[in-house]
Scaffold this motif. Structure first.
Motif, PDB file in Angstrom:
ATOM      1  N   VAL A 111      77.868  51.404  44.811  1.00 30.92           N
ATOM      2  CA  VAL A 111      78.110  50.068  44.251  1.00 30.92           C
ATOM      3  C   VAL A 111      76.983  49.124  44.639  1.00 30.92           C
ATOM      4  N   THR A 112      76.549  48.331  43.662  1.00 29.10           N
ATOM      5  CA  THR A 112      75.670  47.197  43.930  1.00 29.10           C
ATOM      6  C   THR A 112      76.433  45.934  43.563  1.00 29.10           C
ATOM      7  N   TYR A 113      76.492  45.024  44.510  1.00 28.12           N
ATOM      8  CA  TYR A 113      77.179  43.749  44.346  1.00 28.12           C
ATOM      9  C   TYR A 113      76.125  42.717  43.979  1.00 28.12           C
ATOM     10  N   VAL A 114      76.275  42.100  42.814  1.00 25.33           N
ATOM     11  CA  VAL A 114      75.346  41.068  42.366  1.00 25.33           C
ATOM     12  C   VAL A 114      76.034  39.723  42.564  1.00 25.33           C
ATOM     13  N   ALA A 115      75.539  38.961  43.536  1.00 25.47           N
ATOM     14  CA  ALA A 115      76.124  37.665  43.886  1.00 25.47           C
ATOM     15  C   ALA A 115      75.339  36.550  43.213  1.00 25.47           C
ATOM     16  N   THR A 116      76.045  35.682  42.493  1.00 20.12           N
ATOM     17  CA  THR A 116      75.376  34.583  41.805  1.00 20.12           C
ATOM     18  C   THR A 116      75.556  33.251  42.518  1.00 20.12           C
ATOM     19  N   ALA A 117      76.374  33.216  43.566  1.00 18.13           N
ATOM     20  CA  ALA A 117      76.656  31.968  44.283  1.00 18.13           C
ATOM     21  C   ALA A 117      75.457  31.524  45.111  1.00 18.13           C
ATOM     22  N   THR A 118      75.362  30.231  45.297  1.00 19.87           N
ATOM     23  CA  THR A 118      74.379  29.658  46.206  1.00 19.87           C
ATOM     24  C   THR A 118      75.141  28.826  47.241  1.00 19.87           C
ATOM     25  N   ALA A 119      74.652  28.828  48.460  1.00 18.88           N
ATOM     26  CA  ALA A 119      75.309  28.095  49.552  1.00 18.88           C
ATOM     27  C   ALA A 119      74.913  26.625  49.482  1.00 18.88           C
ATOM     28  N   SER A 120      75.528  25.907  48.558  1.00 23.47           N
ATOM     29  CA  SER A 120      75.160  24.514  48.316  1.00 23.47           C
ATOM     30  C   SER A 120      75.791  23.541  49.302  1.00 23.47           C
ATOM     31  N   ASP A 121      76.833  23.969  50.008  1.00 22.41           N
ATOM     32  CA  ASP A 121      77.476  23.127  51.014  1.00 22.41           C
ATOM     33  C   ASP A 121      78.212  24.023  52.014  1.00 22.41           C
ATOM     34  N   ALA A 122      78.815  23.422  53.032  1.00 23.79           N
ATOM     35  CA  ALA A 122      79.475  24.196  54.087  1.00 23.79           C
ATOM     36  C   ALA A 122      80.654  25.005  53.556  1.00 23.79           C
ATOM     37  N   GLU A 123      81.407  24.438  52.632  1.00 20.48           N
ATOM     38  CA  GLU A 123      82.571  25.143  52.081  1.00 20.48           C
ATOM     39  C   GLU A 123      82.132  26.373  51.295  1.00 20.48           C
ATOM     40  N   MET A 124      81.075  26.239  50.502  1.00 18.04           N
ATOM     41  CA  MET A 124      80.582  27.375  49.741  1.00 18.04           C
ATOM     42  C   MET A 124      79.971  28.409  50.676  1.00 18.04           C
ATOM     43  N   SER A 125      79.321  27.983  51.723  1.00 17.97           N
ATOM     44  CA  SER A 125      78.779  28.916  52.724  1.00 17.97           C
ATOM     45  C   SER A 125      79.905  29.737  53.345  1.00 17.97           C
ATOM     46  N   ALA A 126      81.036  29.098  53.619  1.00 18.06           N
ATOM     47  CA  ALA A 126      82.188  29.805  54.190  1.00 18.06           C
ATOM     48  C   ALA A 126      82.748  30.819  53.195  1.00 18.06           C
ATOM     49  N   ARG A 127      82.808  30.463  51.920  1.00 18.91           N
ATOM     50  CA  ARG A 127      83.284  31.399  50.891  1.00 18.91           C
ATOM     51  C   ARG A 127      82.368  32.628  50.810  1.00 18.91           C
ATOM     52  N   ILE A 128      81.080  32.376  50.815  1.00 18.10           N
ATOM     53  CA  ILE A 128      80.109  33.472  50.749  1.00 18.10           C
ATOM     54  C   ILE A 128      80.254  34.375  51.966  1.00 18.10           C
ATOM     55  N   ALA A 129      80.427  33.784  53.137  1.00 16.05           N
ATOM     56  CA  ALA A 129      80.590  34.571  54.369  1.00 16.05           C
ATOM     57  C   ALA A 129      81.848  35.437  54.300  1.00 16.05           C
ATOM     58  N   ALA A 130      82.931  34.896  53.757  1.00 14.98           N
ATOM     59  CA  ALA A 130      84.177  35.671  53.633  1.00 14.98           C
ATOM     60  C   ALA A 130      83.980  36.861  52.697  1.00 14.98           C
ATOM     61  N   HIS A 131      83.264  36.657  51.603  1.00 14.78           N
ATOM     62  CA  HIS A 131      82.978  37.754  50.676  1.00 14.78           C
ATOM     63  C   HIS A 131      82.116  38.814  51.353  1.00 14.78           C
ATOM     64  N   ARG A 132      81.135  38.383  52.113  1.00 14.14           N
ATOM     65  CA  ARG A 132      80.254  39.337  52.812  1.00 14.14           C
ATOM     66  C   ARG A 132      81.040  40.199  53.790  1.00 14.14           C
ATOM     67  N   GLN A 133      81.941  39.584  54.544  1.00 20.79           N
ATOM     68  CA  GLN A 133      82.725  40.325  55.536  1.00 20.79           C
ATOM     69  C   GLN A 133      83.645  41.343  54.883  1.00 20.79           C
ATOM     70  N   ARG A 134      84.120  41.048  53.699  1.00 15.27           N
ATOM     71  CA  ARG A 134      85.068  41.918  53.011  1.00 15.27           C
ATOM     72  C   ARG A 134      84.400  43.139  52.378  1.00 15.27           C
ATOM     73  N   ARG A 135      83.113  43.028  52.055  1.00 18.64           N
ATOM     74  CA  ARG A 135      82.421  44.108  51.352  1.00 18.64           C
ATOM     75  C   ARG A 135      82.108  45.276  52.271  1.00 18.64           C
ATOM     76  N   PRO A 136      82.212  46.497  51.743  1.00 15.69           N
ATOM     77  CA  PRO A 136      81.796  47.667  52.522  1.00 15.69           C
ATOM     78  C   PRO A 136      80.307  47.603  52.857  1.00 15.69           C
ATOM     79  N   ALA A 137      79.955  48.082  54.027  1.00 21.10           N
ATOM     80  CA  ALA A 137      78.571  48.022  54.512  1.00 21.10           C
ATOM     81  C   ALA A 137      77.613  48.854  53.665  1.00 21.10           C
ATOM     82  N   ASP A 138      78.132  49.876  52.981  1.00 15.64           N
ATOM     83  CA  ASP A 138      77.236  50.753  52.214  1.00 15.64           C
ATOM     84  C   ASP A 138      76.955  50.246  50.799  1.00 15.64           C
ATOM     85  N   TRP A 139      77.526  49.109  50.418  1.00 11.25           N
ATOM     86  CA  TRP A 139      77.234  48.549  49.101  1.00 11.25           C
ATOM     87  C   TRP A 139      75.878  47.855  49.131  1.00 11.25           C
ATOM     88  N   GLY A 140      75.154  48.009  48.040  1.00  8.03           N
ATOM     89  CA  GLY A 140      73.919  47.250  47.885  1.00  8.03           C
ATOM     90  C   GLY A 140      74.258  45.805  47.542  1.00  8.03           C
TER      91      GLY A 140
END
Length: 192
Positions: A29-58
């Motif tokens: 799997v390759t995960y294509v992320a289109t979000a940008t960390a435009s503020d602290a709340e969006m940065s937290a959302r991005i971090a939550a998505h990163r933690q949830r993804r398997p380590a072997d995904w691109g």
């Protein structure tokens, strides 16, 4: 497995479902992320998505050039998860580059019928409320609705998620991702 479109509102469970479908594909799997960390709340959302993804995904982070990424990443025997279409669309609207929005949408439209390998597109369903007063918000809603319709027309499966429950609108039923959930709403008995 063909292309899928997973729609839902904010915190509807659409991202978790799309990730589950990608895992169940059994493919790299390759995960294509289109979000940008435009503020602290969006940065937290991005971090939550990163933690949830398997380590072997691109991972490819690309806020604007989605068709170019799909052109290079999609391949038979490889699953691509795009998270998410509506953030990509918003990024293009805010980019204010003359002709960029139209060019990217046209490139995606041309690419959709010939994408090899399964692609799971995720999008926010933004058009189920009141009509916005602001012309930019109305344009965004119109563009998102049209984009979702074009992808849904070519997708093998379209799923709407509400309150963490998936509802298959088009295509084959879900196997493991919705175990125990109804595939369609059950009528309430005794209510008029």
């Amino acid at each position: 497995m063909g292309n899928s479109l997973v729609l839902g509102g904010v915190r509807s469970g659409k991202s978790r479902l799309a990730e589950q479908l990608a895992r169940e594909s059994g493919l790299p799997v390759t995960y294509v992320a289109t979000a940008t960390a435009s503020d602290a709340e969006m940065s937290a959302r991005i971090a939550a998505h990163r933690q949830r993804r398997p380590a072997d995904w691109g991972l490819i982070e690309e806020p604007l050039a989605l068709p170019a990424v799909l052109e290079t990443q999609c391949a038979p025997g490889h699953c691509v998860l795009v998270e998410c279409l509506t953030l990509w669309l918003a990024n293009l609207l805010w980019a204010e580059e003359d002709g960029r929005l139209e060019a990217e949408l046209a490139a995606l439209d041309a690419l959709l019928p010939r994408l090899p390998g399964p692609v799971i597109f995720v999008g926010n369903e933004v058009n189920m409320g009141v009509i916005p007063v602001d012309d930019l918000a109305r344009r965004y809603g119109d563009l998102a609705g049209s984009l979702h319709q074009r992808i849904a027309a070519q997708a093998e499966r379209v799923v709407l998620t509400v309150a963490g429950l998936p509802l298959v609108l088009k295509g084959p039923p879900l196997i493991g991702a919705d175990a125990g959930y109804p595939r369609s709403p059950r009528p309430l008995s005794g209510f008029i």
